[in-house]
Scaffold this motif. Sequence first.
Motif, PDB file in Angstrom:
ATOM      1  N   LEU A  82       0.827  -1.201   0.000  1.00 46.93           N
ATOM      2  CA  LEU A  82       0.000   0.000   0.000  1.00 46.93           C
ATOM      3  C   LEU A  82       0.861   1.251   0.000  1.00 46.93           C
ATOM      4  CD1 LEU A  82      -2.741  -1.081   2.541  1.00 46.93           C
ATOM      5  CD2 LEU A  82      -3.113  -0.419   0.167  1.00 46.93           C
ATOM      6  N   GLU A 117       0.958   4.087  -2.937  1.00 49.66           N
ATOM      7  CA  GLU A 117       0.625   5.483  -2.662  1.00 49.66           C
ATOM      8  C   GLU A 117       1.725   6.407  -3.147  1.00 49.66           C
ATOM      9  OE1 GLU A 117      -0.353   8.168   1.290  1.00 49.66           O
ATOM     10  OE2 GLU A 117      -0.648   6.006   1.304  1.00 49.66           O
ATOM     11  N   LEU A 127      -6.379 -10.272  -3.782  1.00 44.89           N
ATOM     12  CA  LEU A 127      -6.194  -8.910  -3.286  1.00 44.89           C
ATOM     13  C   LEU A 127      -5.265  -8.108  -4.191  1.00 44.89           C
ATOM     14  CD1 LEU A 127      -5.977  -9.346   0.581  1.00 44.89           C
ATOM     15  CD2 LEU A 127      -7.942  -9.132  -0.907  1.00 44.89           C
ATOM     16  N   ARG A 172      -8.008  -5.131  -4.639  1.00 41.72           N
ATOM     17  CA  ARG A 172      -8.980  -4.765  -3.601  1.00 41.72           C
ATOM     18  C   ARG A 172      -8.320  -3.910  -2.520  1.00 41.72           C
ATOM     19  NH1 ARG A 172     -12.552  -9.978  -2.612  1.00 41.72           N
ATOM     20  NH2 ARG A 172     -12.534 -10.895  -4.703  1.00 41.72           N
ATOM     21  N   PRO A 173      -8.226  -2.614  -2.805  1.00 40.85           N
ATOM     22  CA  PRO A 173      -7.547  -1.689  -1.887  1.00 40.85           C
ATOM     23  C   PRO A 173      -8.139  -1.738  -0.485  1.00 40.85           C
ATOM     24  CG  PRO A 173      -8.209  -0.585  -3.918  1.00 40.85           C
ATOM     25  CD  PRO A 173      -8.825  -1.924  -3.947  1.00 40.85           C
ATOM     26  N   ARG A 174      -9.454  -1.771  -0.427  1.00 40.54           N
ATOM     27  CA  ARG A 174     -10.127  -1.767   0.852  1.00 40.54           C
ATOM     28  C   ARG A 174      -9.713  -2.959   1.712  1.00 40.54           C
ATOM     29  NH1 ARG A 174     -15.091   0.333   1.904  1.00 40.54           N
ATOM     30  NH2 ARG A 174     -14.623   2.048   0.486  1.00 40.54           N
ATOM     31  N   ARG A 175      -9.800  -4.128   1.118  1.00 42.41           N
ATOM     32  CA  ARG A 175      -9.489  -5.327   1.907  1.00 42.41           C
ATOM     33  C   ARG A 175      -8.004  -5.425   2.237  1.00 42.41           C
ATOM     34  NH1 ARG A 175     -11.655 -10.726  -0.186  1.00 42.41           N
ATOM     35  NH2 ARG A 175     -10.202 -11.362   1.433  1.00 42.41           N
ATOM     36  N   SER A 211      -6.132  -2.913   2.774  1.00 44.95           N
ATOM     37  CA  SER A 211      -5.955  -1.928   3.827  1.00 44.95           C
ATOM     38  C   SER A 211      -6.394  -2.487   5.188  1.00 44.95           C
ATOM     39  CB  SER A 211      -6.757  -0.683   3.477  1.00 44.95           C
ATOM     40  OG  SER A 211      -6.297   0.420   4.192  1.00 44.95           O
ATOM     41  N   GLU A 212      -7.499  -3.215   5.170  1.00 44.64           N
ATOM     42  CA  GLU A 212      -7.956  -3.839   6.415  1.00 44.64           C
ATOM     43  C   GLU A 212      -6.927  -4.836   6.922  1.00 44.64           C
ATOM     44  OE1 GLU A 212     -12.641  -3.759   5.069  1.00 44.64           O
ATOM     45  OE2 GLU A 212     -11.698  -5.669   5.623  1.00 44.64           O
TER      46      GLU A 212
END
Lengths: 209, 209
Positions: A143, A147, A186, A199-202, A204-205
Motif C-alpha cells: 500500500l 501510494e 487482493l 482490492r484496496p479496501r481489503r 488496507s484492512e
Amino acid sequence: MTTVAGMDVAARSPVWPWAARLHFRQGEAIFAQDEAADMVYRLVHGVARTSHILPDGRRQVGDFYFEGDLIGIEAEARHRFSAEALADSEVLVLRREGSAAYDARMVERAIWRATTEELRRVQAHLLLLGRATASQKVAGFLLQFAERLRSQVVVLPMNRQDMADYLGLTVETISRVLSRLQSEGLVEFLDARRYRILRPRRLSELAAD
Amino acid sequence: MTTVAGMDVAARSPVWPWAARLHFRQGEAIFAQDEAADMVYRLVHGVARTSHILPDGRRQVGDFYFEGDLIGIEAEARHRFSAEALADSEVLVLRREGSAAYDARMVERAIWRATTEELRRVQAHLLLLGRATASQKVAGFLLQFAERLRSQVVVLPMNRQDMADYLGLTVETISRVLSRLQSEGLVEFLDARRYRILRPRRLSELAAD
DNA sequence: CGGGGCCTTGATGCTGTTCAAATAGAGTGG
DNA sequence: CCACTCTATTTGAACAGCATCAAGGCCCCG
C-alpha cells in the motif's frame, strides 16, 4: 555486490548548477556506513536504497529513494546507513554546511525539509516493523508503495531480499505472503516486480491501517 | 488508564519564562494521537512516553522522554503519537511557530536540535525492532537505557507492558528473557524496575551491537 | 488481612525461519 | 533464435521461537 563508484564529475544541474554531479551504476555504493556524513546527495535521476549492516551480518534496509529525494540526511557525524544505487542513477553532491555558494540558505532549507520528511518516513517504517504478522507488514508495504507511485501498475525497484530486509522478514516469507495475497485476489502480479492492487479496501484492512 | 490533564497554568520557567507550565499526574495524557501538532512540550521535570494505537488495538510505544527533552516534534500537521506522563511531570508548552516571543529564534533552534535528535533515536529504535531475536532486542534495550542514564543502578521508568510494546514483544517474553539474562549472570535485577549490568561486554555481544 | 495490579512461570500451538529443491527469467554466446 | 548459465523467485517440509492461555506469586495500599 556494490562496487566503488566511478567519479565522473561532469554535467551541470539545472537546480544547483555548482554542485558536483556523479553517476552511479546499478549496485554501486553512493556512500558507506560509518563514512563521515558531511555531504548530502540529491537524487536527480534513478533509485536508491539505504541499509545498515548489523554486527551479526544481517542487514536492515532503511528506505528507498526516488528522483528529487535528498539522501544521506543523518543526525550524527557519521552515516549510520550506507546508500546504494538500485538502478543507474545521477546524483548531485552537496556539502552540508560551510558552503560558500550563493544559495547556501536554499540548501539549508532543503535539508530542513528533507529532515522532517525523513523523520516522517522513519516513523512510518517503525510502525510497519512493529506490526504483528508478516501479512500485515507486506500488505502495508504494498500500500505504501502504491501510494508513493500513484499509478495503476506499481513497479517495484527492489528485489525480494530488499523487501525482506526492509520488513524484518525472510525472502521465503515475503514470497509466500505475496502468493497468498494473489491467490486471495487482493493483488495481481504481472511478474515479480510489477503488481496491481485489486482490492484496496481489503488490503488496507489486512494491513490494519 | 490515562486521564485528562489538569490545566493549572501557574509557575514560571527559568528557561522560557513566558511559556505556559502544566502539571501532569502519572498516567495522564499530555497530548493525544491525531491531535493538531502545533505545540511542542518541554519536559521540565518527570518522565513521559509516546505511543501509537494501531487500528487492530495493538500499541506501539514510540519513545521515552526525560528532563529537558522536547516532546511532540513531528513532521505532519497532526500527532502520529500520543504522549503520556509515566510519573508526575511538569511541562512547558510552546507554540511551534508564529510565536511573538522575543526569543522565537531560540525556540526554533531548540526545535531543530530536537528534530535531529528525534531522528537519531527513531533510527536506533528501528534497528532495535529489526533485530532477529527477543534476546537481542531486550539486551539492546537494557544497554540503551544504561547508556542514557549513566549510573551503576539503572531505574526503569516504565513497566513490562511498555517495554513489550516498545520492542514489539509480549510481556511474557520480556519477563522470560530478563529471567534468563539474570540466571546467566549478565544482569542483576534488584526489583522489577532496577537493574545493574554485570557483564557489559557479553550483553553487548548478545545484542549484536 | 484482603484486594488488585504487576510480574513471573508453565504448557501448548502457531507463525515464521531454516534447509532444501524445483522453477522461472535474464543475460550471453553460438 | 536457441542452448546454456547464473541468479532470483517460488514452493515444500521440518523445526524453533514467540504468542497465547492459564495459573501462581509478589508487593503495595487500603
